[in-house]
Design an enzyme around this catalytic site. Sequence first.
Site, PDB file in Angstrom:
ATOM      1  N   ASP A  62       0.876  -1.171   0.000  1.00  0.00           N
ATOM      2  CA  ASP A  62       0.000   0.000   0.000  1.00  0.00           C
ATOM      3  C   ASP A  62       0.911   1.219   0.000  1.00  0.00           C
ATOM      4  O   ASP A  62       2.053   1.142   0.472  1.00  0.00           O
ATOM      5  CB  ASP A  62      -0.910   0.003   1.246  1.00  0.00           C
ATOM      6  CG  ASP A  62      -2.064   0.994   1.120  1.00  0.00           C
ATOM      7  OD1 ASP A  62      -1.805   2.214   0.973  1.00  0.00           O
ATOM      8  OD2 ASP A  62      -3.222   0.565   1.129  1.00  0.00           O
ATOM      9  N   ARG A  68     -11.424  -3.145  -9.225  1.00  0.00           N
ATOM     10  CA  ARG A  68     -11.838  -2.546 -10.494  1.00  0.00           C
ATOM     11  C   ARG A  68     -11.187  -3.326 -11.629  1.00  0.00           C
ATOM     12  O   ARG A  68     -10.007  -3.689 -11.534  1.00  0.00           O
ATOM     13  CB  ARG A  68     -11.420  -1.071 -10.587  1.00  0.00           C
ATOM     14  CG  ARG A  68     -12.279  -0.118  -9.767  1.00  0.00           C
ATOM     15  CD  ARG A  68     -13.705   0.003 -10.297  1.00  0.00           C
ATOM     16  NE  ARG A  68     -14.550   0.854  -9.470  1.00  0.00           N
ATOM     17  CZ  ARG A  68     -15.326   0.440  -8.481  1.00  0.00           C
ATOM     18  NH1 ARG A  68     -15.373  -0.846  -8.179  1.00  0.00           N
ATOM     19  NH2 ARG A  68     -16.064   1.288  -7.795  1.00  0.00           N
ATOM     20  N   ASP A 106     -14.664 -10.221  -9.882  1.00  0.00           N
ATOM     21  CA  ASP A 106     -16.012  -9.672  -9.729  1.00  0.00           C
ATOM     22  C   ASP A 106     -16.148  -8.407 -10.565  1.00  0.00           C
ATOM     23  O   ASP A 106     -17.216  -7.804 -10.628  1.00  0.00           O
ATOM     24  CB  ASP A 106     -16.250  -9.344  -8.241  1.00  0.00           C
ATOM     25  CG  ASP A 106     -17.661  -8.858  -7.962  1.00  0.00           C
ATOM     26  OD1 ASP A 106     -18.611  -9.572  -8.357  1.00  0.00           O
ATOM     27  OD2 ASP A 106     -17.826  -7.779  -7.374  1.00  0.00           O
ATOM     28  N   GLU A 129     -16.596  -3.986 -18.390  1.00  0.00           N
ATOM     29  CA  GLU A 129     -17.856  -4.437 -17.795  1.00  0.00           C
ATOM     30  C   GLU A 129     -19.039  -3.516 -18.063  1.00  0.00           C
ATOM     31  O   GLU A 129     -20.186  -3.939 -17.956  1.00  0.00           O
ATOM     32  CB  GLU A 129     -17.702  -4.658 -16.284  1.00  0.00           C
ATOM     33  CG  GLU A 129     -17.587  -3.380 -15.462  1.00  0.00           C
ATOM     34  CD  GLU A 129     -17.475  -3.662 -13.955  1.00  0.00           C
ATOM     35  OE1 GLU A 129     -16.672  -4.521 -13.547  1.00  0.00           O
ATOM     36  OE2 GLU A 129     -18.191  -2.996 -13.189  1.00  0.00           O
ATOM     37  N   HIS A 184     -19.949  -8.045 -10.614  1.00  0.00           N
ATOM     38  CA  HIS A 184     -19.862  -6.880  -9.717  1.00  0.00           C
ATOM     39  C   HIS A 184     -20.916  -6.967  -8.602  1.00  0.00           C
ATOM     40  O   HIS A 184     -21.693  -6.038  -8.390  1.00  0.00           O
ATOM     41  CB  HIS A 184     -20.023  -5.576 -10.515  1.00  0.00           C
ATOM     42  CG  HIS A 184     -19.269  -4.435  -9.889  1.00  0.00           C
ATOM     43  ND1 HIS A 184     -18.471  -3.585 -10.601  1.00  0.00           N
ATOM     44  CD2 HIS A 184     -19.184  -4.010  -8.596  1.00  0.00           C
ATOM     45  CE1 HIS A 184     -17.936  -2.687  -9.788  1.00  0.00           C
ATOM     46  NE2 HIS A 184     -18.356  -2.924  -8.572  1.00  0.00           N
TER      47      HIS A 184
HETATM   48  P1  NAI Z   1     -10.081   2.509   0.701  1.00  0.00           P
HETATM   49  O1  NAI Z   1      -9.988   3.899   0.171  1.00  0.00           O
HETATM   50  O2  NAI Z   1     -10.487   2.289   2.131  1.00  0.00           O
HETATM   51  O3  NAI Z   1      -8.661   1.779   0.516  1.00  0.00           O
HETATM   52  C1  NAI Z   1      -7.905   1.820  -0.649  1.00  0.00           C
HETATM   53  C2  NAI Z   1      -6.461   1.569  -0.257  1.00  0.00           C
HETATM   54  O4  NAI Z   1      -5.706   1.513  -1.459  1.00  0.00           O
HETATM   55  C3  NAI Z   1      -5.872   2.683   0.608  1.00  0.00           C
HETATM   56  O5  NAI Z   1      -5.217   2.133   1.737  1.00  0.00           O
HETATM   57  C4  NAI Z   1      -4.891   3.370  -0.329  1.00  0.00           C
HETATM   58  O6  NAI Z   1      -3.744   3.910   0.349  1.00  0.00           O
HETATM   59  C5  NAI Z   1      -4.509   2.221  -1.240  1.00  0.00           C
HETATM   60  N1  NAI Z   1      -3.938   2.666  -2.499  1.00  0.00           N
HETATM   61  C6  NAI Z   1      -4.202   3.781  -3.216  1.00  0.00           C
HETATM   62  N2  NAI Z   1      -3.426   3.841  -4.302  1.00  0.00           N
HETATM   63  C7  NAI Z   1      -2.649   2.744  -4.261  1.00  0.00           C
HETATM   64  C8  NAI Z   1      -1.623   2.260  -5.096  1.00  0.00           C
HETATM   65  N3  NAI Z   1      -1.209   2.938  -6.180  1.00  0.00           N
HETATM   66  N4  NAI Z   1      -1.041   1.108  -4.758  1.00  0.00           N
HETATM   67  C9  NAI Z   1      -1.411   0.429  -3.629  1.00  0.00           C
HETATM   68  N5  NAI Z   1      -2.358   0.845  -2.804  1.00  0.00           N
HETATM   69  C10 NAI Z   1      -2.960   1.995  -3.110  1.00  0.00           C
HETATM   70  O7  NAI Z   1     -11.020   1.730  -0.295  1.00  0.00           O
HETATM   71  P2  NAI Z   1     -11.850   0.398  -0.031  1.00  0.00           P
HETATM   72  O8  NAI Z   1     -13.161   0.748   0.567  1.00  0.00           O
HETATM   73  O9  NAI Z   1     -10.994  -0.577   0.670  1.00  0.00           O
HETATM   74  O10 NAI Z   1     -12.129  -0.067  -1.519  1.00  0.00           O
HETATM   75  C11 NAI Z   1     -11.094  -0.547  -2.365  1.00  0.00           C
HETATM   76  C12 NAI Z   1     -11.624  -0.654  -3.778  1.00  0.00           C
HETATM   77  O11 NAI Z   1     -12.606  -1.680  -3.818  1.00  0.00           O
HETATM   78  C13 NAI Z   1     -12.368   0.602  -4.272  1.00  0.00           C
HETATM   79  O12 NAI Z   1     -11.474   1.517  -4.854  1.00  0.00           O
HETATM   80  C14 NAI Z   1     -13.331   0.059  -5.274  1.00  0.00           C
HETATM   81  O13 NAI Z   1     -12.725   0.166  -6.543  1.00  0.00           O
HETATM   82  C15 NAI Z   1     -13.480  -1.412  -4.904  1.00  0.00           C
HETATM   83  N6  NAI Z   1     -14.850  -1.762  -4.524  1.00  0.00           N
HETATM   84  C16 NAI Z   1     -15.467  -2.809  -5.187  1.00  0.00           C
HETATM   85  C17 NAI Z   1     -16.744  -3.202  -4.858  1.00  0.00           C
HETATM   86  C18 NAI Z   1     -17.424  -4.355  -5.523  1.00  0.00           C
HETATM   87  O14 NAI Z   1     -18.637  -4.542  -5.349  1.00  0.00           O
HETATM   88  N7  NAI Z   1     -16.730  -5.196  -6.269  1.00  0.00           N
HETATM   89  C19 NAI Z   1     -17.503  -2.482  -3.829  1.00  0.00           C
HETATM   90  C20 NAI Z   1     -16.746  -1.442  -3.157  1.00  0.00           C
HETATM   91  C21 NAI Z   1     -15.489  -1.095  -3.523  1.00  0.00           C
END
Ligand code: NAI
Length: 330
Positions: free
Chosen positions: A174, A234, A258, A263, A295
């Site tokens: 991260d 994503r 997922d 998509e 998704h």
């Molecule tokens: P969050 O914002 O809590 O965590 C994202 C983490 O990724 C943070 O710790 C951040 O520092 C890190 N990050 C940012 N850029 C990075 C990089 N270049 N390399 C490594 N780490 C990096 O987000 P959360 O809630 O954990 O969600 C993560 C992802 O899950 C979302 O961005 C969204 O795309 C996806 N998601 C998918 C869903 C689904 O139904 N399949 C539903 C909700 C979210």
Amino acid sequence: MKVAFFNTKPYEQKSFEAQLKDSDHEFTFFEAKLDKETAKLAEGHDAVCSFVNDYLTPLVLKRLKNYGIENIALRCAGFNQVNLQTAKELGIRVCRVPAYSPEAVAEHAMALILALSRKTHKAFNRVRENNFSLVGLTGFNLHGKTVGVIGTGGIGRAFIRLAQGFGCKVLAYDLYPNSDLEATGVKYQPLQEVLDQSDIVSLHCPLTPETHHLINKQSLSTMKDGVTIINTSRGGLINTKDAIMGLKQKKIGFLGIDVYEQEENIFFQNLSEEILLDEQIARLMSFPNVIITGHQAFLTQEALAEITRVTLFNLDQMEKGGVLDNEVKV
Ligand code: NAI
């Protein structure tokens, strides 16, 4: 506020209607996806509520602004579908639901791993046809495996708790390592080292220019043979063409996704009567060691209730003006 709700699915409408009883907002539920043509449906409303596959391009945003929209409430966490620069220039405020249920997504990621590792998808079909043979169903234990987690935000952390519960060793990458996780034994390492040392890689970082195609031909080349890759984040995090090559060469042993790069024209719709024109997803579906879900990782009762609650809270704050707790900005 009068809210134009785009891309309505029955499960969402039900969840919003249940909570709207205690709210002053008035919702119009449109089945249509939000795009440059359907934007005009927003006329006469104060706000738009849209989902992850409603692309808020500069043109869509300009049209919405012309119809008087200055508030957009995203009912999702990701916001890569919004051109935030144009929104800012137009004075349109955008809110999201940052963390409605990290556990819902993390549990789905784990469900994909368990289904792939124990071939549950194949066993289910076999048993329905009275085929109780176990040949070809040998799986692998999670206990003792090394799991690499890319992105240790809310979902990544929830996933790590599950992986640790299964007795996995967790490596992580991260931009901002989390010391609380380190205290539980999680080891942060550079991205490629995490990828190279992991038996299972689960992606939980957002899609940004830096993370686009982070799984590609080159990053795959030094990963373990037979690696399991899970993507509930994503689609653009994986170069699909390279993943297909990796599957053919058996570099990737199992793939659970997922989300999918292309998509937007496929997911969230019933296309069972259509001819699938996307060659890449058709190829992916042909592999016995690939599981694709459309998704749905977020889709639990608990998550829907929380999405609804936070979206209504965001709309309350937008109506009042002032600071928005869940605003997304450039
Ligand atoms: P969050 O914002 O809590 O965590 C994202 C983490 O990724 C943070 O710790 C951040 O520092 C890190 N990050 C940012 N850029 C990075 C990089 N270049 N390399 C490594 N780490 C990096 O987000 P959360 O809630 O954990 O969600 C993560 C992802 O899950 C979302 O961005 C969204 O795309 C996806 N998601 C998918 C869903 C689904 O139904 N399949 C539903 C909700 C979210």
